[in-house]
Design a protein around this motif. Structure first.
Motif, PDB file in Angstrom:
ATOM      1  N   ALA A 107     -77.149  38.885   7.928  1.00 33.72           N
ATOM      2  CA  ALA A 107     -77.775  40.072   8.514  1.00 33.72           C
ATOM      3  C   ALA A 107     -79.220  39.739   8.831  1.00 33.72           C
ATOM      4  N   ASP A 108     -79.792  40.502   9.784  1.00 35.12           N
ATOM      5  CA  ASP A 108     -81.182  40.285  10.176  1.00 35.12           C
ATOM      6  C   ASP A 108     -82.169  40.868   9.171  1.00 35.12           C
ATOM      7  N   TYR A 109     -81.717  41.841   8.370  1.00 34.53           N
ATOM      8  CA  TYR A 109     -82.609  42.506   7.409  1.00 34.53           C
ATOM      9  C   TYR A 109     -81.772  43.005   6.238  1.00 34.53           C
ATOM     10  N   ALA A 110     -82.400  43.029   5.044  1.00 34.84           N
ATOM     11  CA  ALA A 110     -81.700  43.558   3.872  1.00 34.84           C
ATOM     12  C   ALA A 110     -82.724  44.068   2.866  1.00 34.84           C
ATOM     13  N   ILE A 111     -82.276  45.019   2.038  1.00 34.19           N
ATOM     14  CA  ILE A 111     -83.109  45.550   0.966  1.00 34.19           C
ATOM     15  C   ILE A 111     -82.210  45.829  -0.230  1.00 34.19           C
ATOM     16  N   GLU A 112     -82.698  45.521  -1.421  1.00 33.31           N
ATOM     17  CA  GLU A 112     -81.947  45.727  -2.656  1.00 33.31           C
ATOM     18  C   GLU A 112     -82.721  46.693  -3.548  1.00 33.31           C
ATOM     19  N   PHE A 113     -82.110  47.842  -3.873  1.00 32.34           N
ATOM     20  CA  PHE A 113     -82.704  48.788  -4.811  1.00 32.34           C
ATOM     21  C   PHE A 113     -82.223  48.397  -6.204  1.00 32.34           C
ATOM     22  N   MET A 114     -83.145  47.862  -6.994  1.00 29.29           N
ATOM     23  CA  MET A 114     -82.769  47.182  -8.230  1.00 29.29           C
ATOM     24  C   MET A 114     -82.180  48.119  -9.271  1.00 29.29           C
ATOM     25  N   ASN A 115     -82.754  49.298  -9.459  1.00 28.49           N
ATOM     26  CA  ASN A 115     -82.230  50.213 -10.474  1.00 28.49           C
ATOM     27  C   ASN A 115     -80.865  50.769 -10.094  1.00 28.49           C
ATOM     28  N   GLN A 116     -80.653  51.029  -8.812  1.00 28.68           N
ATOM     29  CA  GLN A 116     -79.376  51.571  -8.355  1.00 28.68           C
ATOM     30  C   GLN A 116     -78.312  50.499  -8.147  1.00 28.68           C
ATOM     31  N   GLN A 117     -78.749  49.238  -8.117  1.00 30.28           N
ATOM     32  CA  GLN A 117     -77.835  48.122  -7.831  1.00 30.28           C
ATOM     33  C   GLN A 117     -77.122  48.350  -6.487  1.00 30.28           C
ATOM     34  N   GLN A 132     -73.003  47.463  -6.061  1.00 32.95           N
ATOM     35  CA  GLN A 132     -72.587  46.501  -7.080  1.00 32.95           C
ATOM     36  C   GLN A 132     -71.930  47.175  -8.279  1.00 32.95           C
ATOM     37  N   ARG A 133     -72.278  48.428  -8.550  1.00 25.21           N
ATOM     38  CA  ARG A 133     -71.676  49.112  -9.687  1.00 25.21           C
ATOM     39  C   ARG A 133     -70.199  49.394  -9.453  1.00 25.21           C
ATOM     40  N   ARG A 137     -91.757  53.648  -6.904  1.00 28.49           N
ATOM     41  CA  ARG A 137     -90.986  54.639  -7.656  1.00 28.49           C
ATOM     42  C   ARG A 137     -89.532  54.208  -7.799  1.00 28.49           C
ATOM     43  N   GLU A 138     -89.006  53.577  -6.763  1.00 29.15           N
ATOM     44  CA  GLU A 138     -87.685  52.958  -6.825  1.00 29.15           C
ATOM     45  C   GLU A 138     -87.879  51.469  -6.549  1.00 29.15           C
ATOM     46  N   PRO A 139     -88.028  50.645  -7.611  1.00 33.27           N
ATOM     47  CA  PRO A 139     -88.299  49.213  -7.404  1.00 33.27           C
ATOM     48  C   PRO A 139     -87.254  48.575  -6.487  1.00 33.27           C
TER      49      PRO A 139
END
Length: 268
Positions: A104-114, A141-142, A76-78
């Motif tokens: 960092a040991d872990y990361a996640i990027e929510f593509m639509n929200q940047q 990023q925005r 739902r949130e790519p």
């Protein structure tokens, strides 16, 4: 009769064909929606030992490295997930030198929200050598801002600042704390009095909040001087003694009283 029977058969065949076509159309249209719901947790891309380099106008912009990248485009949130950590290096567009780094040991990027989220032993540095350490850091990023809502430590040479509510620009050049708390080591060389014999290296200044406002301990009492064994006369007493004269007691001999005869007069 045969002509009527054949005509009825022809009508039935046409009706069945139309009904079958309509069923196929509606079935084909609804299938992607069902697939979308069932494939939300389906990984669409996977990459190992990924190295991505971005440049602008022929100048190196940043370098991104990760041992594992997984992409979930049907969620739902790519998002892109980096379960084995990330290593990002940003370069200056003017000089081409390293401007900032982040691991960092872990990361996640929510593509639509940047929006990026880094967790676990997050360490960031800038061109001045300042080091940021925290357990969670966000990068929008925005807006071009990075921030953290938990305890964060920044080291600037011998100075250490600890606080909550960190926010900075992408290059980690202009940063601030909403609630600083902790110890800052400062150089007191400039505050020394010229000609003083004592040498001071560095002091410690406590930046306290309401939590740290504990009553200060009373200063230790100065040692009392040892008593002088030689007895000293008080000034007033000594002056009185000088003016005093010794008193003498003299025994004055006393003679016994004598009784003399009394002459009697009268008629006897």
């Amino acid at each position: 009769m045969e002509s009527k029977y054949r005509q009825i058969q022809r009508y039935l065949r046409s009706a069945l064909l139309v009904a079958g076509s309509a069923f196929c159309i509606f079935a084909c249209r609804s299938a992607p929606a069902d697939d979308q719901e069932t494939n939300e947790g389906l990984m669409t891309q996977e990459a190992f030992n990924l190295v991505r380099i971005e440049s602008e106008n022929g100048k190196l912009g940043n370098r991104f490295e990760t041992p594992l990248m997984e992409v979930y485009e049907y969620a739902r949130e790519p998002y892109r997930e980096f379960r084995k950590g990330i290593d990002i290096t940003t370069y200056s567009a003017e000089t081409g030198e390293v401007e900032s780094t982040l691991v960092a040991d872990y990361a996640i990027e929510f593509m639509n929200q940047q929006l990026w989220e880094a967790k676990g032993n997050v360490v960031a540095t800038n061109a001045k050598g300042h080091v940021l350490e925290t357990q969670q850091l966000f990068w929008n990023q925005r807006t071009g801002r990075i921030y953290s809502n938990i305890d964060t430590k920044i080291t600037q040479g011998s100075d250490v600042i600890i606080g909550v509510g960190f926010e900075s620009d992408e290059q980690f050049r202009d940063w601030e704390f909403r609630r600083p708390r902790g110890t800052v080591d400062v150089d007191v060389e400039a505050t020394k009095t010229p000609g003083a014999g004592a040498t001071e290296d560095a002091g410690s200044v406590e930046t306290a909040t309401a939590e740290d406002n504990a009553p200060a301990a009373a200063p230790a009492a100065a040692p009392l001087p040892e008593p002088d064994p030689t007895p000293r006369a008080e000034p007033e007493a000594a002056a009185v003694r000088e003016n005093e004269r010794p008193l003498r007691r003299e025994r004055i001999p006393m003679e016994p009283a004598r009784r003399e005869p009394v002459e009697q007069t009268g008629g006897e």
